[in-house]
Enzyme design. Structure first.
Site, short mmCIF file in Angstrom:
data_model
loop_
_atom_site.label_atom_id
_atom_site.label_comp_id
_atom_site.label_asym_id
_atom_site.label_seq_id
_atom_site.Cartn_x
_atom_site.Cartn_y
_atom_site.Cartn_z
N TYR A 63 10.22 -28.16 -8.91
CA TYR A 63 9.49 -29.22 -9.45
C TYR A 63 8.14 -29.12 -8.11
CZ TYR A 63 6.95 -33.76 -8.66
OH TYR A 63 6.11 -34.33 -8.83
N ASP B 51 6.91 -22.15 -3.31
CA ASP B 51 6.33 -22.94 -3.00
C ASP B 51 7.05 -24.00 -2.29
OD1 ASP B 51 6.05 -26.16 -4.81
OD2 ASP B 51 6.46 -25.95 -2.78
N LYS C 78 4.23 -32.43 3.13
CA LYS C 78 5.27 -33.02 3.59
C LYS C 78 5.35 -32.56 5.82
CE LYS C 78 8.24 -32.58 -0.05
NZ LYS C 78 8.20 -34.25 -0.37
#
Ligand code: KE4
Length: 423
Positions: A144, A239, A267
């Site tokens: 994802y 990613d 994050k």
């Protein structure tokens, strides 16, 4: 477990927020419970509106590597807030954050700050297409990368593994340039390159997958991706929204010794505030406006409050590298306490998933062989025993530096009680 207030808030929330939440996983849909509405968090703990306090292993999906409301971070954020919340103009803090990222990840020579991982990935793909002049992107089933249209795709039925939209509202035109390969399956990647030769702009991969649960790259898989993208003149995008500063200061690229062309981050670099970033060598990033002709912009990109939280978080991590040794040791104890149940545990550093399956979980198909009902039962037991884990089998557990030995010991005991009762 009292949840009357959360229940009331959830009903009220549904009136003006889709599903009562601002991100789907928070709705506890896959565990069939009322989501806990959180009113505060400190260190390793979160407290809900019914005054239940839990040991938190979501840590805001990994952002909270230092634990919640770290005193130093809060102090600096408060100071920064006094100076104004946003200017819409360049600040020294953005330079500092870009320098810290470069110091820890030398492949990210030049970076652009955005407000989320989705924005980072969406922009990285646009740059890859602009830099190579090519259109196709390869992603992996089960990985994802945020909710940009071109990545909300699933493997098509065709042997060509072309993709089809995986969300309503995404026209098939938007997904036809995204090809889907299988994680840890070199052959599936090779085939796509053979069929699409020089029209592949980039391969994007979670170097350690954490959105089908934690799935580690098999030996040589990331090196293979590096080699094949070099061979065909495509870019390799890591990613690292989850793995960046989680596996270590240098993320997965340092851990595995594989240097991507573009890295996306999120994050931890925001320390809990909305920050994403994408970056790579200057030659590539000079494609980005106003230097180059790939447009990307953002009102709150590099926001002074968010960059302050990110800078302070990275500085704490850089000052005390033993944090990563402590994180690994604590998470290893959790892994050992879970052993023995009819489960599989995948762990790397302080990132872990417990799969309710007897298969080794090495890709999407083995991950979804897990019994999600069993996971929901486990989740409920943990919640009732004061442990807040991810409300989905296909997410990860995150450990923070604020988790004390007592917290880990208590969690291990809850694991032993649960898995022991299942023998
Ligand atoms: P955001 O847009 O949610 O900041 O980042 C998207 C993203 C990109 N890349 C990776 C590897 C990611 O894991 C994410 C987002 N992670 C999820 C948790 N699996 C965020 C939680 C949520 O969606 O609410």
């Amino acid at each position: 477990m009292k949840d009357a207030k959360s229940k009331e808030l959830f009903e009220r929330a549904k009136k003006h927020i889709p599903g009562g939440v601002n991100s789907p996983v928070r709705a506890f849909g896959s565990v069939g419970l009322t989501p806990r509405f959180i009113k505060s968090a400190r260190g390793a703990y979160i407290t809900d509106e019914d005054n239940n306090t839990y040991i938190d292993y979501v840590c805001s999906w990994g952002a909270g590597i230092l634990g919640h409301a770290h005193p130093l971070v809060i102090e600096k954020v408060k100071e920064a807030a006094e100076l104004g919340l946003t200017y819409g103009a360049p600040t020294e803090k953005e330079i500092i954050l870009s320098e810290l990222i470069y110091e820890c990840m030398p492949s990210v020579e030049v970076s652009r700050l955005v407000c989320s991982g989705t924005e980072a990935v969406m922009s990285a793909i646009r740059v890859a297409r602009g830099f190579t002049g090519r259109t196709k992107i390869i992603k992996f089933k089960g990985c994802y990368h945020g909710h940009s249209d071109g990545l909300l795709v699933k493997a098509g039925s065709g042997a060509l593994t072309t993709s089809v939209p995986d969300s309503k509202g995404v026209p098939s035109d938007f997904s036809k340039h995204t090809l889907v390969a299988l994680y840890n399956d070199k052959k599936s990647v090779e085939e796509l390159f053979i069929r699409n030769k020089n029209d592949i702009a980039a391969v994007i991969v979670e170097p350690v997958a954490a959105n089908m649960g934690v799935v580690l790259p098999e030996d040589g898989f990331l090196n293979f991706l590096r080699d094949i993208t070099d061979r065909y003149g495509a870019l390799l995008i890591f990613d690292e929204v989850i793995t960046g500063f989680r596996l270590g200061l240098g993320g997965a690229q340092e851990y595995y010794g594989v240097k991507p062309d573009i890295t996306t981050l999120g994050k931890i670099i925001g320390g809990g505030m909305p920050v994403g970033a994408y970056g790579g060598r200057k030659e590539i990033m000079d494609m980005v406006s106003p230097v180059g002709e790939v447009y990307q912009a953002g009102t709150l990109s590099g926001n002074p409050i968010a960059t302050t939280a990110g800078i302070e978080t990275l500085k704490i991590l850089m000052r005390d590298k033993s944090i990563y040794l402590r994180l690994e040791e604590k998470t290893k104890r959790l892994e050992q306490a879970a052993a023995g149940g009819a489960i599989r545990v995948n762990r790397i550093g302080s990132l872990m998933s417990i799969f309710f399956t007897d298969r080794h979980v090495t890709d999407y198909d083995s991950a979804i062989s897990s019994d999600t009902e069993a996971y929901a039962e486990y989740f409920k037991f943990l919640l009732e025993n004061g442990i807040y884990a991810a409300p989905s089998q296909f997410e990860a557990m995150f450990v923070s530096d604020a988790h004390s030995d007592e917290d880990i010991e208590k969690t291990c005991q809850v694991f032993k009680d649960y898995f022991g009762s299942k023998k």
